[in-house]
Enzyme design. Structure first.
Site: not given
Ligand code: THU
Length: 131
Positions: A93, A55, A44
């Site tokens: 993703c 991912e 983050e």
């Protein structure tokens, strides 16, 4: 490599998460065509939007190392490092998966309690964009 073993590696990867803002720890384990596995976690950022999902961390590590073909990914996550929620891959993703994977690429989503759901990429991203 069984789905169960791949899921164990995703659970292990959760521990590496950098998630001081959401508190959600997410792990992924990506199985390459040659049998090698790359693990990823969410990373983050104080500015929020630069956040990288687990991912994509796994994909980008693998692509940097020269891998271009993939068989499956397992994903799990939750608050405080426990599996509290089903983490279905986000749209970004899914688009990264589309870049490198065929329709039959398998996505294992680990559920609280230890069971899992299986999807193909075609199921989670129908009519995905490619060039
Ligand atoms: N996240 C992932 O890592 N993978 C997903 O499939 C969905 C969301 C992360 C991003 C963010 O750090 C946290 O989960 C909460 O959205």
């Amino acid at each position: 490599m069984t789905p169960e073993k791949l899921m164990d590696l995703a659970k292990q990867a959760m521990k590496q998460a950098y998630a001081p803002y959401s508190g959600y720890y997410v792990g992924a384990a990506l199985l390459c065509e040659d049998g090698s596995v790359y693990q990823g976690c969410n990373i983050e950022n104080a500015s929020y939007s630069p956040t990288n999902c687990a991912e994509r961390t796994a994909f980008f590590k693998a692509v940097y190392d020269g891998h271009r073909k993939f068989k499956a990914i397992a994903v799990c996550g939750g608050k405080g490092g426990e599996i509290t929620d089903a983490f279905y891959p986000c749209g970004v993703c899914r688009q990264v998966m589309r870049e490198f994977c065929d329709d039959d690429f398998m996505i294992y989503v680990i559920l609280p309690g230890g069971s899992f759901e299986s999807y193909t990429l075609a199921q989670l991203l129908p009519s995905g964009f490619t060039l």
